[in-house]
Motif scaffolding. Structure first.
Motif, mmCIF file in Angstrom:
data_model
loop_
_atom_site.group_PDB
_atom_site.id
_atom_site.type_symbol
_atom_site.label_atom_id
_atom_site.label_comp_id
_atom_site.label_asym_id
_atom_site.label_seq_id
_atom_site.Cartn_x
_atom_site.Cartn_y
_atom_site.Cartn_z
ATOM 1 N N GLY A 69 -4.964 -2.203 5.009
ATOM 2 C CA GLY A 69 -5.341 -2.209 3.595
ATOM 3 C C GLY A 69 -5.661 -3.617 3.118
ATOM 4 O O GLY A 69 -6.419 -4.359 3.749
ATOM 5 N N SER A 70 -5.051 -4.003 2.009
ATOM 6 C CA SER A 70 -5.334 -5.320 1.447
ATOM 7 C C SER A 70 -4.927 -6.442 2.396
ATOM 8 O O SER A 70 -5.590 -7.479 2.464
ATOM 9 N N SER B 56 1.561 -8.843 6.038
ATOM 10 C CA SER B 56 2.132 -7.655 5.394
ATOM 11 C C SER B 56 3.019 -8.056 4.227
ATOM 12 O O SER B 56 3.853 -8.948 4.351
ATOM 13 N N GLN B 57 2.844 -7.386 3.112
ATOM 14 C CA GLN B 57 3.745 -7.620 1.990
ATOM 15 C C GLN B 57 5.126 -7.111 2.343
ATOM 16 O O GLN B 57 6.104 -7.854 2.320
ATOM 17 N N SER B 58 5.208 -5.823 2.711
ATOM 18 C CA SER B 58 6.510 -5.181 2.931
ATOM 19 C C SER B 58 7.172 -5.632 4.227
ATOM 20 O O SER B 58 8.394 -5.668 4.325
ATOM 21 N N THR C 182 5.184 -2.010 7.649
ATOM 22 C CA THR C 182 4.058 -1.110 7.895
ATOM 23 C C THR C 182 3.999 -0.706 9.371
ATOM 24 O O THR C 182 3.887 -1.556 10.256
ATOM 25 N N VAL D 291 2.194 -0.068 -6.558
ATOM 26 C CA VAL D 291 1.670 0.318 -5.241
ATOM 27 C C VAL D 291 0.427 -0.504 -4.907
ATOM 28 O O VAL D 291 0.238 -0.940 -3.769
ATOM 29 N N SER E 293 -1.425 -3.635 -4.468
ATOM 30 C CA SER E 293 -0.990 -5.020 -4.257
ATOM 31 C C SER E 293 -1.841 -5.982 -5.086
ATOM 32 O O SER E 293 -3.059 -5.840 -5.161
ATOM 33 N N LYS F 192 -9.214 -1.543 -4.472
ATOM 34 C CA LYS F 192 -8.376 -1.402 -5.664
ATOM 35 C C LYS F 192 -8.940 -0.335 -6.593
ATOM 36 O O LYS F 192 -8.198 0.446 -7.173
ATOM 37 N N GLU G 291 -8.255 3.065 -5.197
ATOM 38 C CA GLU G 291 -6.825 3.330 -5.149
ATOM 39 C C GLU G 291 -6.258 3.781 -6.496
ATOM 40 O O GLU G 291 -5.498 4.739 -6.558
HETATM 41 O O1 M6R Z 1 3.151 -3.833 2.952
HETATM 42 P P1 M6R Z 1 1.792 -4.104 3.540
HETATM 43 O O2 M6R Z 1 1.186 -5.348 3.037
HETATM 44 O O3 M6R Z 1 1.812 -4.075 5.058
HETATM 45 O O4 M6R Z 1 0.879 -2.897 3.072
HETATM 46 C C1 M6R Z 1 -0.407 -2.763 3.568
HETATM 47 C C2 M6R Z 1 -1.213 -1.760 2.783
HETATM 48 O O5 M6R Z 1 -0.595 -0.501 2.794
HETATM 49 C C3 M6R Z 1 -1.434 -2.199 1.340
HETATM 50 O O6 M6R Z 1 -2.050 -3.449 1.241
HETATM 51 C C4 M6R Z 1 -2.283 -1.173 0.591
HETATM 52 O O7 M6R Z 1 -3.605 -1.187 1.045
HETATM 53 C C5 M6R Z 1 -2.183 -1.503 -0.915
HETATM 54 N N1 M6R Z 1 -1.772 -0.337 -1.653
HETATM 55 C C6 M6R Z 1 -3.445 -2.095 -1.473
HETATM 56 O O8 M6R Z 1 -3.388 -2.307 -2.834
#
Ligand code: M6R
Length: 364
Positions: A56-57, A102-104, A107, A153, A155, A240, A243
């Protein structure tokens, strides 16, 4: 809590300046204007090849970074979505490295891609926002984004924090590889350190972005066009919009228009362009003019210098601060994310919890 904001996404959009600033302060020494040497499991001076992976992002951050690592640091770089990389079985270079964005940090596909590249002998770096995450644990080194918790949700601030880390690495690698000198490093870090202030100005121009949102509210399809390091940001704008506003949108390399998508263009398909002045301006502007000639409604994000030429055929021109092309991707992220937000608000969708989506995708 959300404070005075209607949604977490709105609150988090407004955190862009602080988060970019906090993240840059982790990596840049403001006195010397040099990027502090990051803790890495490889030597950037001799690294033969780098893989970038994300979903994703986060994948789009990798795509942007690829432009920087290649053009600035002269580092051979590949980037793919984790869900493909993990099945591609690419030949891996001995002594190579891979970075996972990755934010989280949770993934599933990105974790699986990590394991594949680990088995292929690559050294692993994660760029994550959660220090205790699975990806941080799996990697040889972790580079932190300083975005704070991201609830929405969609990002927003995590994305610009990730770009900020990657920009610092690109500068550091470029220095290590002898591709730029100390003066150029100082010039680029200075441009980066000015981004938070510019970002704050863009966030203040709500009314202008809301007007663009009203322009595209009834569209069924929207095209986002750009060239170079802004191309991934065009894709981010499209992602975005899909989404949270449920409008179909695609990000396209402006030069690819004439190879197919231009057939879609009529007065009902807004064409949103990221087109600041700079080396790619003329080529992009001429692609836009072709779309305008076919009845396309052009909405351009540019700077003062670009606005002059674009006003001749664009139906709306939004003027952003003029910045060095190196930092333009970070800056252009803000209006395209704001745009998706205001369209979603006008449509009355569940902005923070869009249908069918989860904040962390821990299934494959
Ligand atoms: O937690 P992550 O960064 O790994 O998540 C990746 C994607 O699921 C996340 O960027 C998704 O595309 C977002 N909802 C975009 O806004």
């Amino acid at each position: 809590g959300k404070g005075n904001y209607r949604h977490f996404m709105e609150k988090e959009l407004h955190e862009h300046p602080a988060v970019i600033g906090d993240t840059l302060r982790q990596y840049v020494d403001p006195a010397s204007r040099a990027v502090a040497r990051p803790q890495l499991p490889f030597d950037p001076a001799t690294l033969p090849r780098l893989w970038l992976s994300g979903c994703g992002s986060a994948f789009l951050v990798g795509q942007t970074a690829r432009y920087w690592f290649e053009s600035l640091a002269r580092l051979p770089t590949d980037c793919d979505v984790a869900s493909e990389l993990r099945y591609r079985d690419p030949p891996l270079t001995e002594g190579g490295a891979a970075m996972f964005v990755s934010q989280s940090g949770e993934t599933a596909d990105n974790l699986a891609a990590m394991k594949l590249l680990r088995a292929g002998g690559q050294s692993l770096v994660s760029v994550v926002n959660v220090p205790e995450s699975s990806m941080a644990r799996e990697s040889d080194a972790t580079l932190m984004t300083v975005a704070g918790p991201e609830i929405s949700v969609a990002s927003t601030k995590a994305f610009t924090a990730q770009l900020s880390v990657m920009a610092c690495l690109a500068i550091n690698f470029a220095r290590a590889r002898g591709a730029i000198d100390a003066a150029e490093e100082a010039r680029l870090t200075h441009a980066l350190l000015e981004v938070p202030e510019h970002a704050a100005r863009i966030l203040d121009a709500t009314a202008e972005i809301e007007a663009v949102a009203a322009d595209i509210l009834d569209a069924r399809d929207v095209l986002f066009l750009a060239r170079g390091s802004l191309f991934p940001i065009a894709m981010e704008g499209a992602l975005k919009l899909k989404e949270i506003s449920y409008i179909h949108a695609e990000g396209y390399a402006a030069g690819e228009m004439k190879h197919g998508p231009i057939a879609l263009i009529d007065s009902k398909v807004p064409v949103i362009a990221l087109c600041p002045s700079g080396p790619l301006f003329e080529k992009t502007a001429s692609n836009l003019q072709e779309a305008a000639a076919r009845g396309g409604r052009i909405i351009a994000f540019t700077d003062e210098d670009g606005a002059v030429a674009l006003r001749r055929f664009a139906s709306r021109v939004v003027v952003l601060p003029k910045v060095d092309p190196f930092v333009a991707p970070i800056l252009h992220t803000i209006p395209v994310q704001m745009l998706a937000y205001y369209v979603a608000v006008l449509k009355g969708t569940d902005v923070d919890q869009p249908r069918n989506l989860a904040k962390a995708v821990t299934v494959e």
